[in-house]
Scaffold this active site. Structure first.
Site, PDB file in Angstrom:
ATOM      1  CG  HIS A 180      28.539  33.511 178.352  1.00  0.00           C
ATOM      2  ND1 HIS A 180      29.389  32.758 179.146  1.00  0.00           N
ATOM      3  CD2 HIS A 180      28.258  34.628 179.067  1.00  0.00           C
ATOM      4  CE1 HIS A 180      29.604  33.396 180.277  1.00  0.00           C
ATOM      5  NE2 HIS A 180      28.945  34.522 180.260  1.00  0.00           N
ATOM      6  CD  GLU A 238      29.777  38.603 177.073  1.00  0.00           C
ATOM      7  OE1 GLU A 238      30.287  39.116 178.094  1.00  0.00           O
ATOM      8  OE2 GLU A 238      28.712  37.959 177.082  1.00  0.00           O
ATOM      9  CG  HIS A 239      33.557  35.475 179.409  1.00  0.00           C
ATOM     10  ND1 HIS A 239      33.982  35.328 180.710  1.00  0.00           N
ATOM     11  CD2 HIS A 239      32.225  35.739 179.492  1.00  0.00           C
ATOM     12  CE1 HIS A 239      32.955  35.474 181.536  1.00  0.00           C
ATOM     13  NE2 HIS A 239      31.875  35.717 180.820  1.00  0.00           N
ATOM     14  CD  GLU A 255      29.273  34.225 183.911  1.00  0.00           C
ATOM     15  OE1 GLU A 255      28.298  34.921 183.532  1.00  0.00           O
ATOM     16  OE2 GLU A 255      30.315  34.091 183.248  1.00  0.00           O
TER      17      GLU A 255
END
Length: 423
Positions: free
Chosen positions: A50, A53-54, A130
Site C-alpha cells: 500500500h 502504491e502511494h 489514513e
C-alpha cells in the site's frame, strides 16, 4: 475465449496485455495490475504494498507529483490506484484519443518512481493519518478486528495498510528493494476495455516495457487456518454495537463457488434476503444487515454484518445462527431460488455496463482463472445451481466449530461466548 473482442498477448518478458474492444463507446479504461498484494509481505514489511502504491505518485524520473496530478486531469480523465490483499492496480479512464498519454503515465508510475527519502518521510505522515481515519471508522475497525482473529498470525489476517510500527520504519532502500522484487514483468498485466484496438495497446505497452527483465522475488504463501473465536471490543463512544459473524468458505476458483454465491444472495445479499427481511423488516432490530463473501487464491470466508443496540445484539446473533441453520436443514423452495438467481444475473450484468468495470473484470479473470468467461456462461453456471447444492454448501460451511464473532461498541457488560454460537 468465447468473446472474440477479448484478446490477450504475452510479451517476450512475460508481461500480459489484455483488451476488450467496445467500439460503440468513446472511453477507454486502462489498468496496470500487479499480481501481488499485502498477503505477499513478511511481517516487517506489513503495509509496504500500500505504501509503494502511494509513493509512485510522489514523483518519477520524468514527472513531479504535480505533473502526475495534472497529466490525466488536464484531459478530463480519471487517475486512481488501490491495493488489495492479492493485487495492486493503477488505473486511468480517458477518451479514446488520449490512450497514448494514459499508457505513458501509467507506465511511468510503475517503471520510474524515484522513492526519495524526503518524500518517504512525508508520506509516512499521510499514511499514518489514513490509519487513524480507519481506526475512527467502526465498520472498518470491526472488519479488521474480525479478520485478524479469524486468520490469526497469517498475512490475510493483517490490515492492508499495515501497522504504525512497520510504517514508521520504512526506508528508501527497503521500499526500492520491495518494488524491484515485485514490479516485475511476469507479475504485471496491462488491461484495457473500450474503444481501443488490441494491436495499438500491445504496441504502446511493448514500447515502454519491452526491455524490462524479470526480477521477481519468489515469496511462498500458505493457506490460512481458520480459528473459531469470539472477540468483544468495548468502545463506549459508539451509539451502536457493530457485529461481524463469519465462517470459512470456498476459495475463489472452487468448483462449487456458484452455489456459494447463490447461498450468500439468499442469506443476506439484498433487500429480499432472509436476514434483511427478518432482522430489519420483520423484527426491526437493525438498519443495516447483510452478508458477503471474501474470496482469495486458497481460502475464503462468508461473513454477516449488522449494526444494532446493545440490548438487541444477542437476539441478532441468534437470528443469524438460526437462518444459517435453516439453510442447512431445509431445502430452498423454487420461488426463492428463482428470485435469488434473477437477482444475481441482473446485478452481474448491470455491474459490467461501464468500461471501468469491464476492465477490472478482465483483470480479475486473468488473475484468478487464466481465462475469460462470458456473461452468458456465468448465467448458465448460476442456472445450474439447485436447492440440494445450496444445502450441501451450507452443511460444509455452517457449524459451531467453524463460526467466529467480533463485536465493537458500547457493550455495557454484554458477554457472548463460543457456547452461545450453537447450531
Amino acid at each position: 475465449m468465447t468473446n472474440q473482442k477479448i484478446r490477450k498477448t504475452v510479451l517476450p518478458n512475460g508481461l500480459r496485455v489484455i483488451s476488450e474492444q467496445i467500439p460503440q463507446v468513446r472511453s477507454v479504461a486502462i489498468g496496470c495490475w500487479v499480481s501481488a498484494g499485502s498477503r505477499n509481505e513478511v511481517d516487517e514489511e506489513s503495509g509496504i504494498s500500500h505504501f509503494v502504491e502511494h509513493m509512485v505518485f510522489k514523483g518519477t524520473e520524468n514527472r513531479t507529483a504535480d505533473q502526475i496530478a495534472y497529466s490525466i486531469d488536464a484531459i478530463g480523465g480519471h487517475l486512481d490506484a488501490f491495493t488489495t490483499k492479492e493485487t495492486v492496480a493503477f488505473t486511468a479512464k480517458v477518451l479514446d484519443e488520449h490512450v497514448p498519454r494514459a499508457v505513458d503515465v501509467l507506465s511511468d508510475l510503475v517503471l520510474n518512481p524515484t522513492f526519495y527519502e524526503e518524500d518517504i518521510e512525508r508520506e509516512k505522515g499521510v499514511v499514518l493519518e489514513e490509519l487513524k481515519m480507519d481506526e475512527d471508522n467502526p465498520d472498518h475497525l470491526l472488519h479488521e478486528t474480525f479478520v485478524s482473529n479469524f486468520w490469526p498470525g497469517h498475512p490475510l489476517g493483517r490490515a492492508i495498510i499495515g501497522n504504525e510500527q512497520a510504517i514508521r520504519c520504512f526506508t528508501s532502500e527497503q521500499v526500492r528493494i520491495f518494488f524491484q522484487g515485485t514490479y516485475s514483468p511476469d507479475n504485471l498485466m496491462f488491461v484495457a476495455a473500450g474503444n481501443i484496438a488490441h494491436e495499438e495497446l500491445v504496441s504502446l505497452v511493448g514500447d515502454r516495457f519491452g526491455e524490462l527483465t524479470s526480477r521477481a522475488t519468489q515469496k511462498i504463501t500458505t493457506a490460512p487456518k481458520n480459528q473459531s473465536s469470539v472477540t468483544l471490543r468495548d468502545k463506549p463512544s459508539l451509539e451502536q454495537v457493530h457485529l461481524c459473524l463469519g465462517v470459512p468458505a470456498y476459495e475463489i476458483a472452487h468448483s462449487k463457488r456458484h452455489a456459494g454465491y447463490v447461498l450468500n444472495t439468499i442469506l443476506g445479499g439484498g433487500i429480499s434476503s432472509r436476514l434483511f427481511l427478518r432482522i430489519r423488516e420483520h423484527e426491526g432490530l437493525a438498519y443495516s444487515v447483510f452478508s458477503d463473501l471474501g474470496v482469495f487464491d486458497d481460502s475464503g470466508m462468508l461473513y454477516v454484518y449488522a449494526g444494532t443496540s446493545t440490548d438487541n445484539a444477542r437476539r441478532v446473533v441468534n437470528n443469524i445462527i438460526e437462518e444459517m441453520k435453516r439453510l442447512k436443514e431445509v431445502l430452498v423452495d423454487e420461488e426463492e431460488l428463482r428470485r435469488a438467481k434473477d437477482y444475481m444475473k441482473g446485478s452481474l450484468t448491470l455491474s459490467l455496463e461501464s468500461t471501468s468495470s469491464r476492465m477490472s473484470n478482465l483483470a480479475r479473470q486473468e488473475r484468478y482463472f487464466q481465462r475469460f468467461t462470458s456473461i452468458d456462461e456465468l448465467h448458465d453456471k448460476i442456472e445450474q445451481v439447485d436447492s440440494s447444492s445450496i444445502c450441501e454448501v451450507a452443511d460444509e460451511w455452517f457449524g459451531e466449530e467453524k463460526v467466529s464473532l467480533a463485536m465493537l461498541g458500547d457493550l455495557k457488560g454484554l458477554s457472548i461466548s463460543q457456547v452461545d454460537l450453537k447450531f
